[in-house]
Motif scaffolding. Structure first.
Motif, PDB file in Angstrom:
ATOM      1  N   ARG A 135      29.225  50.686  42.503  1.00 17.90           N
ATOM      2  CA  ARG A 135      30.129  49.535  42.503  1.00 17.90           C
ATOM      3  C   ARG A 135      29.342  48.259  42.786  1.00 17.90           C
ATOM      4  O   ARG A 135      29.504  47.259  42.102  1.00 17.90           O
ATOM      5  N   VAL A 136      28.506  48.317  43.822  1.00 15.84           N
ATOM      6  CA  VAL A 136      27.621  47.201  44.159  1.00 15.84           C
ATOM      7  C   VAL A 136      26.277  47.772  44.585  1.00 15.84           C
ATOM      8  O   VAL A 136      26.165  48.939  44.974  1.00 15.84           O
ATOM      9  N   SER A 137      25.231  46.943  44.442  1.00 17.14           N
ATOM     10  CA  SER A 137      23.885  47.382  44.791  1.00 17.14           C
ATOM     11  C   SER A 137      23.037  46.181  45.129  1.00 17.14           C
ATOM     12  O   SER A 137      23.494  45.036  45.040  1.00 17.14           O
ATOM     13  N   SER A 138      21.784  46.440  45.493  1.00 18.46           N
ATOM     14  CA  SER A 138      20.864  45.343  45.791  1.00 18.46           C
ATOM     15  C   SER A 138      20.657  44.463  44.565  1.00 18.46           C
ATOM     16  O   SER A 138      20.358  43.280  44.690  1.00 18.46           O
ATOM     17  N   ASN A 139      20.822  45.054  43.382  1.00 20.30           N
ATOM     18  CA  ASN A 139      20.637  44.283  42.151  1.00 20.30           C
ATOM     19  C   ASN A 139      21.924  43.641  41.657  1.00 20.30           C
ATOM     20  O   ASN A 139      21.891  42.718  40.850  1.00 20.30           O
ATOM     21  N   LYS A 140      23.030  44.147  42.115  1.00 19.85           N
ATOM     22  CA  LYS A 140      24.341  43.612  41.709  1.00 19.85           C
ATOM     23  C   LYS A 140      25.207  43.496  42.956  1.00 19.85           C
ATOM     24  O   LYS A 140      25.990  44.389  43.285  1.00 19.85           O
ATOM     25  N   ARG A 141      25.063  42.378  43.656  1.00 22.39           N
ATOM     26  CA  ARG A 141      25.669  42.244  44.988  1.00 22.39           C
ATOM     27  C   ARG A 141      27.159  41.940  44.934  1.00 22.39           C
ATOM     28  O   ARG A 141      27.861  42.173  45.914  1.00 22.39           O
ATOM     29  N   ILE A 142      27.648  41.389  43.836  1.00 24.75           N
ATOM     30  CA  ILE A 142      29.071  41.093  43.722  1.00 24.75           C
ATOM     31  C   ILE A 142      29.599  41.742  42.461  1.00 24.75           C
ATOM     32  O   ILE A 142      29.035  41.589  41.380  1.00 24.75           O
ATOM     33  N   ASN A 143      30.708  42.484  42.627  1.00 24.02           N
ATOM     34  CA  ASN A 143      31.347  43.147  41.487  1.00 24.02           C
ATOM     35  C   ASN A 143      32.859  43.131  41.736  1.00 24.02           C
ATOM     36  O   ASN A 143      33.419  44.015  42.398  1.00 24.02           O
ATOM     37  N   GLY A 144      33.507  42.093  41.242  1.00 28.05           N
ATOM     38  CA  GLY A 144      34.943  41.961  41.443  1.00 28.05           C
ATOM     39  C   GLY A 144      35.280  41.793  42.916  1.00 28.05           C
ATOM     40  O   GLY A 144      34.794  40.868  43.589  1.00 28.05           O
ATOM     41  N   ARG A 145      36.060  42.719  43.460  1.00 25.47           N
ATOM     42  CA  ARG A 145      36.494  42.644  44.867  1.00 25.47           C
ATOM     43  C   ARG A 145      35.456  43.223  45.829  1.00 25.47           C
ATOM     44  O   ARG A 145      35.645  43.226  47.029  1.00 25.47           O
ATOM     45  N   PHE A 146      34.334  43.765  45.261  1.00 28.80           N
ATOM     46  CA  PHE A 146      33.301  44.374  46.094  1.00 28.80           C
ATOM     47  C   PHE A 146      32.115  43.410  46.214  1.00 28.80           C
ATOM     48  O   PHE A 146      31.728  42.761  45.246  1.00 28.80           O
ATOM     49  N   SER A 147      31.541  43.370  47.393  1.00 29.40           N
ATOM     50  CA  SER A 147      30.337  42.553  47.604  1.00 29.40           C
ATOM     51  C   SER A 147      29.433  43.250  48.607  1.00 29.40           C
ATOM     52  O   SER A 147      29.898  44.061  49.427  1.00 29.40           O
ATOM     53  N   LEU A 148      28.132  42.968  48.535  1.00 21.94           N
ATOM     54  CA  LEU A 148      27.149  43.631  49.406  1.00 21.94           C
ATOM     55  C   LEU A 148      26.229  42.582  50.004  1.00 21.94           C
ATOM     56  O   LEU A 148      25.736  41.690  49.304  1.00 21.94           O
ATOM     57  N   THR A 149      25.998  42.702  51.315  1.00 22.19           N
ATOM     58  CA  THR A 149      25.024  41.860  52.020  1.00 22.19           C
ATOM     59  C   THR A 149      24.100  42.757  52.809  1.00 22.19           C
ATOM     60  O   THR A 149      24.503  43.830  53.292  1.00 22.19           O
ATOM     61  N   GLU A 150      22.859  42.331  52.950  1.00 18.72           N
ATOM     62  CA  GLU A 150      21.860  43.129  53.659  1.00 18.72           C
ATOM     63  C   GLU A 150      21.412  42.423  54.932  1.00 18.72           C
ATOM     64  O   GLU A 150      21.215  41.208  54.937  1.00 18.72           O
ATOM     65  N   GLU A 151      21.258  43.204  55.975  1.00 16.78           N
ATOM     66  CA  GLU A 151      20.677  42.732  57.240  1.00 16.78           C
ATOM     67  C   GLU A 151      19.478  43.639  57.509  1.00 16.78           C
ATOM     68  O   GLU A 151      19.591  44.635  58.237  1.00 16.78           O
ATOM     69  N   THR A 152      18.357  43.287  56.921  1.00 15.55           N
ATOM     70  CA  THR A 152      17.173  44.154  56.955  1.00 15.55           C
ATOM     71  C   THR A 152      16.690  44.394  58.370  1.00 15.55           C
ATOM     72  O   THR A 152      16.338  45.524  58.742  1.00 15.55           O
ATOM     73  N   SER A 153      16.681  43.339  59.204  1.00 13.48           N
ATOM     74  CA  SER A 153      16.175  43.480  60.573  1.00 13.48           C
ATOM     75  C   SER A 153      17.023  44.440  61.386  1.00 13.48           C
ATOM     76  O   SER A 153      16.527  45.152  62.263  1.00 13.48           O
ATOM     77  N   ALA A 154      18.320  44.495  61.081  1.00 17.45           N
ATOM     78  CA  ALA A 154      19.221  45.376  61.840  1.00 17.45           C
ATOM     79  C   ALA A 154      19.266  46.775  61.240  1.00 17.45           C
ATOM     80  O   ALA A 154      19.858  47.688  61.826  1.00 17.45           O
TER      81      ALA A 154
END
Length: 710
Positions: free
Chosen positions: A612-631
């Motif tokens: 649905r979402v990935s590091s390469n596709k962070r927004i897909n309609g109602r889905f979104s992805l954010t990364e907190e690498t340090s955490a």
């Protein structure tokens, strides 16, 4: 014995009698042939023959040709018949009393034939003949086979020594009886003549035969007229020395077909011959070049890019031509040799310079599942579609068509069809070509247009952190110990491998071999079931770092990949209400990995159907992805929740084909509640993995209301 000696002495004496030609010399070529005439004598000459010699001949009948060796005389051939050739092995005799001579013809001369001979008539006369056989020329006794098809014009050359340049050249035909065909002193070069002899008077003369028919088949002899010396001939010609023999095979055309193929592609042709000739020797010929014979039957014989297979059971000659170029456009003859006739099919191969076909494509199929290959059809009206697989020699030998059950064919759009391979097995890996068939009465051709590289992989193996999994590696029967011993090509039992990374490469990590004991590697054990042709590796106490791509191998001839996917012990349960949003936090173990969030009952289904979402596709309609690498987490937010959003999801991280998953259960209620989540341990929430690789998730007790949850 004493009488024989007296006769020879008398003969030698007669050769010296002045004014009488009672003996002559004949010179032949080793491996060649010779022809000479024995002229009749007068009664006066016969009466002059000594009495004891005449008594010997009076016991004979008709004309004769005798060999006179040392102290014996041996009959070679004789006849009482006029105007008909008689034969005795390599010797032939023809008596034409109207011409006052008879002819002696000897084929395939050898050194042992040299010596004294006698030819004559038992009532009136005899001649002493000295036969000399030499081999002082590279062209001496040359024998060749030439083939021509009906209607063709053919030219061949006859070499001779320079000393014979002024001699008259002759061409005799031996098709039962030897018959003069051409004489250079009498021949012309009329455009209407069937046979033309042209003498360069240097080192060879040429013979051209026009518009060949079946009547021209047979053996031809090239020769020079000469007397008993090696100097230019006198007016008296005593014999003909034949220096070359040409066997001309005339091929009868069965059919003529045009076959269309495409540059850089391949073509598969099958020539079918009559049933009674199915075991006869076959050949292929390009234009007027030399025939390429198929010397071995029922196996592929290479000749450059042309490969041939003489299928004697079906009476078919299969021809496969690969990597086609413009130079391959020509007329080919697909033929067969018989005792008294030669059959061939004329194939006009046309190479089309341009096409709309893909150069090649690559597909990956999972063993046990099916795969579809897309193919182009050069002609829309063709009904029979084909797909074939290359062997190790890059011959597309195994043709399967829509008339068979191994493959399923379906048309998708005009000029395009799909070939489906069901229940894929390890043997299906390789290079495939597909194309459509053109069928005629005696010839079938398949122009191969699309190339597919099919790579196989095992179904993914799914294991949970801390648990165990079995990795099953099937292998071909030829790698069993029994087959190994039966073939005699191996010295010990075949060793099977499981590697992380492709086996026998520098980056591969050997996990275990079939001949290792599990004590060496406590977490890993192995079992080789030779009856099932199955090599099984059991891995226990699974860890996240066990995830990755593994390869099953037997030597370097069997390398099959599979994916080991690890599900982390802790799962995530998240609850939210319709219309609200859900923020799901996913832990990841490794940095520099691709983060994914997808939905599906199984991790492999989730990956196959797409994230649905990935590091390469962070927004897909109602889905979104954010990364907190340090955490060490990434967060997926789903807004405007709906009831159908409820279900099983997976947080995944991927690196070079290595997947680690965390299970997520999303519950969506109609009640307005705050965004909450709860992590459950493996012991209480872990789905059970069945032997088939599917999971069952234990029911999680749901609170009756929001107040009770508080």
């Amino acid at each position: 014995m004493r009488a024989g000696i007296i006769i020879i002495i008398i003969f030698l004496t007669l050769c010296l009698i002045s004014g009488q030609v009672l003996c002559f010399k004949v010179i032949g070529c080793s491996g060649g042939s010779v022809m000479f005439k024995c002229m009749y004598k007068s009664d006066e000459q016969h009466n002059s023959t000594p009495l004891n010699q005449r008594e010997f001949y009076d016991q004979l009948k008709g004309k004769y040709f005798y060999i006179s060796k040392s102290v014996f005389i041996k009959c070679v051939i004789s006849t009482e018949t006029q105007r008909r050739w008689v034969y005795n092995e390599r010797f032939a005799l023809y008596d034409d009393e109207n011409s006052r001579f008879f002819t002696v013809f000897i084929r395939n001369l050898n050194r042992e034939d040299a010596g004294k001979y006698i030819c004559g008539n038992n009532q009136k006369w005899s001649h002493d003949v000295e036969l000399e056989v030499n081999n002082n020329s590279s062209s001496c006794g040359t024998s060749v086979i030439r083939s021509a098809y009906i209607g063709q014009t053919i030219t061949f050359s006859c070499e001779y020594e320079h000393g014979f340049k002024t001699h008259t050249k002759v061409l005799y035909r031996v098709n039962g009886d030897p018959v003069l065909v051409l004489n250079s002193s009498q021949s012309s070069q009329s455009s209407e003549e069937k046979f033309i002899l042209s003498d360069s008077q240097k080192d060879h003369f040429t013979v051209t035969i026009r518009d060949i028919s079946a009547a021209e088949r047979g053996v031809y002899l090239c020769g020079v007229e000469r007397d008993g010396a090696d100097k230019p001939p006198s007016e008296k010609i005593t014999h003909i020395t034949f220096i070359k023999e040409i066997e001309l095979k005339v091929l009868r055309q069965i059919t003529s077909v045009q076959v269309e193929a495409y540059i850089s592609k391949s073509v598969f042709i099958k020539c079918k011959f009559p049933e009674e000739f199915k075991e006869n020797k076959k050949f292929i010929q390009k234009d007027s070049s030399k025939e390429i014979s198929v010397d071995e039957q029922n196996q592929w014989i290479p000749h450059g890019k042309v490969h041939m297979f003489d299928d004697t059971s079906a009476g078919v000659l299969k021809v496969f031509i690969s990597d086609l170029t413009a130079a391959d456009e020509a007329t080919y003859r697909c033929g067969m040799n018989t005792a008294d006739d030669h059959l061939f099919m004329k194939i006009r191969l046309k190479i089309n310079q341009g096409d709309n076909f893909r150069e090649s494509s690559e597909s990956v199929a999972v063993i046990g599942e099916s795969v579809k290959l897309s193919c182009n059809s050069p002609e829309k009206q063709q009904l029979i579609k084909h797909i074939c697989k290359e062997n190790k020699k890059k011959i597309c030998q195994s043709i399967s068509s829509s008339e068979k059950q191994r493959f399923e064919f379906s048309d998708s759009t005009a000029g395009v069809y799909t070939a489906s391979i069901s229940n894929v097995s390890p043997r299906d890996a390789g290079v495939y070509w597909c194309g459509a068939e053109t069928r005629h009465e005696h010839l079938t051709s398949v122009s191969l247009t699309n190339k597919h590289q099919l790579t196989l992989t095992m179904p993914p193996v799914i294991g949970r952190e801390g648990d165990s999994v079995e990795i099953k590696c099937p292998y071909d029967e030829k790698h069993t110990e029994e087959a190994c011993l039966r073939s005699g090509k191996c010295l010990s039992k075949e060793v099977k491998y499981l590697c992380k990374g492709k086996c026998f490469t520098k980056d591969a990590q050997n996990i275990i071999r079939s001949d290792e004991d599990h004590v060496i590697k406590p977490r890993i054990s192995v079992k080789d079931d030779t009856e099932l042709n199955l090599f099984t590796v059991n891995m226990t106490e699974l860890r996240a770092e066990d995830a990755g791509k593994y390869w099953c191998a037997v030597r370097d001839v069997f390398n099959l990949p599979l994916e080991l996917m690890i599900i982390m012990k802790d799962a995530v349960i998240h609850e939210a209400s319709v219309g609200g949003s859900a923020s799901i936090s996913c832990k990841h173990i490794r940095n520099q990995t691709q983060k994914l969030f997808c939905r599906g009952d199984q991790p492999n289904i989730c990956i196959r159907d797409g994230a649905r979402v990935s590091s390469n596709k962070r927004i897909n309609g109602r889905f979104s992805l954010t990364e907190e690498t340090s955490a060490g987490v990434f967060t997926v937010k789903i807004s405007d929740l709906r009831e159908e959003d409820a279900g099983k999801y997976w947080c995944a991280e991927e690196s070079s084909g290595s997947f680690i998953f965390t299970e997520v259960q999303l519950h969506v209620t109609r009640e307005m509640i705050s965004d909450t989540k709860r992590e459950t341990s493996q012991e209480t929430e872990k789905p059970e993995i069945t032997s088939s690789g599917t999971e069952t998730v234990q029911e999680t007790e749901k609170p009756d209301s929001f107040c009770q949850r508080l």
